[in-house]
Design an enzyme around this catalytic site. Structure first.
Site, PDB file in Angstrom:
ATOM      1  N   GLU A  77      53.408  27.391 169.580  1.00  0.00           N
ATOM      2  CA  GLU A  77      52.941  26.493 168.671  1.00  0.00           C
ATOM      3  C   GLU A  77      52.585  27.162 167.524  1.00  0.00           C
ATOM      4  OE1 GLU A  77      50.165  23.098 169.800  1.00  0.00           O
ATOM      5  OE2 GLU A  77      49.458  23.400 167.549  1.00  0.00           O
ATOM      6  N   HIS A  94      53.241  17.434 168.448  1.00  0.00           N
ATOM      7  CA  HIS A  94      52.180  17.909 167.807  1.00  0.00           C
ATOM      8  C   HIS A  94      51.285  16.920 166.940  1.00  0.00           C
ATOM      9  CE1 HIS A  94      50.250  20.506 164.528  1.00  0.00           C
ATOM     10  NE2 HIS A  94      50.499  21.400 165.284  1.00  0.00           N
ATOM     11  N   ASP A 131      48.939  28.692 167.945  1.00  0.00           N
ATOM     12  CA  ASP A 131      48.592  28.118 166.957  1.00  0.00           C
ATOM     13  C   ASP A 131      48.341  28.824 165.793  1.00  0.00           C
ATOM     14  OD1 ASP A 131      48.656  25.463 165.605  1.00  0.00           O
ATOM     15  OD2 ASP A 131      46.638  24.614 166.118  1.00  0.00           O
ATOM     16  N   HIS A 182      53.555  28.273 163.340  1.00  0.00           N
ATOM     17  CA  HIS A 182      53.764  27.534 162.258  1.00  0.00           C
ATOM     18  C   HIS A 182      53.938  28.196 161.060  1.00  0.00           C
ATOM     19  CE1 HIS A 182      52.469  24.201 164.725  1.00  0.00           C
ATOM     20  NE2 HIS A 182      51.356  24.481 164.788  1.00  0.00           N
TER      21      HIS A 182
END
Ligand code: ZN
Length: 331
Positions: A7, A166, A292, A9
């Site tokens: 996850e 998400h 994240d 980004h």
């Protein structure tokens, strides 16, 4: 130890600049003057090169499966949205081609054009080597159980790759009713990282169950982050209170449906109580390491991974084994 995080980004500022500012504001994204812990990561998000790799190296993270942080193509209707999603996917594919052992991709889709989105997903998997799709919350106020999104669910199932649900910013009526009128930035924080993101993603998941969408797509695989978005804690309660009606409307109990379809990641959650709930409710084969990044720290996530009270074999499953199998990362 091979460590895969999924996850993680990025964004491409020149692509974001092509999205209408009023659409971004309506969706609840703060303006440029807004100062908040997670809006100070613009440089990290935009980097798909040396700085990101150095941060990964410092914590021994082998590979990131990258996805677009909003604003994205879900705000742009028609051909412009299709083109915008393609531009994001091409930019990501380019970064993956430069660093194939370090970067992998989740597709970014033109969610307002679901048939084209399904085709784009297939294109990214077959032509760009991506490993599934990540969806940022509701699209124009609708979750994926809406009949309009059926082509996307069907295509992900056919490709046998997961949809990562998400969080997105809660829609305006939800923000107004539940989060507004608090001091300082509390309204924004409560609507997002402190609570709203997680409640909403759990609801998104439950709507896919209760609507029968997962019964209609028995092979569909769903990933959710943040240690299961509170579902490990709530699963018994949800199962108990839906049991009678589930017999009429669903093929399986809610618990069974979730355990059949959902994998969870550790993104942003690096403490033991939620991990133990996740491990108890979902089992070690369903938990995948994630950070994240850049919103959470690679270093903190790595310390947490090393501290988990599991066997060496189970730590490897969480670090990479489960992700390698689910996303077919080796192929
Ligand atoms: Zn995230």
């Amino acid at each position: 130890m091979r460590i895969v995080a999924l996850e993680e980004h990025f964004t491409v500022p020149r692509i974001v600049s092509g999205i209408a500012r009023d659409a971004i504001a309506r969706r609840g994204f703060p303006g440029p003057g807004f100062v908040w812990s997670q809006t100070t990561k613009r440089n990290e998000l935009a980097d798909l090169g040396d700085a990101r790799l150095a941060d990964m190296d410092a914590s021994g993270i082998t590979a990131q499966v990258l996805s677009v942080a909003g604003p994205g193509a879900d705000l742009v209707p028609g051909q412009a949205g299709i083109d915008l999603a393609r531009a994001y996917n091409d930019a990501l594919a380019e970064a993956c081609a430069r660093h194939p052992a370090r970067y992998r991709g989740f597709a970014h889709l033109p969610m307002l054009a679901p048939k084209a989105a399904a085709d784009e997903l297939e294109h990214t998997v077959k032509d760009l080597g991506f490993h599934g799709v990540l969806v940022n919350g509701a699209t124009d106020g609708h979750f994926l159980d809406d009949a309009a999104f059926e082509p996307i669910l069907a295509r992900a199932e056919k490709l046998d790759l997961p949809i990562y649900l998400h969080p997105g910013i809660p829609t305006q009526p939800v923000r107004n009713a539940y989060y507004d009128r608090l001091p300082g930035n509390f309204s924004f924080t409560l609507a997002l990282a402190a609570w709203g993101w997680h409640a909403e993603t759990a609801i998104h998941t439950l709507r896919l169950v209760l609507s029968g969408a997962l019964d209609r797509h028995p092979g569909l695989k769903i990933v959710i982050g943040h240690m299961g978005e509170a579902l490990p804690f709530m699963l018994d309660r949800i199962d108990e209170t839906t049991a009678a009606e589930a017999k009429t409307h669903l093929r399986r109990s809610v618990r069974q449906t979730i355990l059949d379809h959902v994998w969870i990641t550790t993104s942003g959650f690096f403490t033991m109580v939620p991990f133990l709930a996740a491990l108890t409710a979902f089992g070690v084969d369903r938990i995948l390491f994630s950070v994240d990044y850049p919103f959470a720290s690679n270093a903190r996530a790595r310390v947490f991974l090393d501290s988990l009270p599991v066997s060496p074999a189970d730590r490897l499953k969480i670090a990479h084994g489960n992700a390698d199998r689910l996303l077919r990362l080796a192929s």
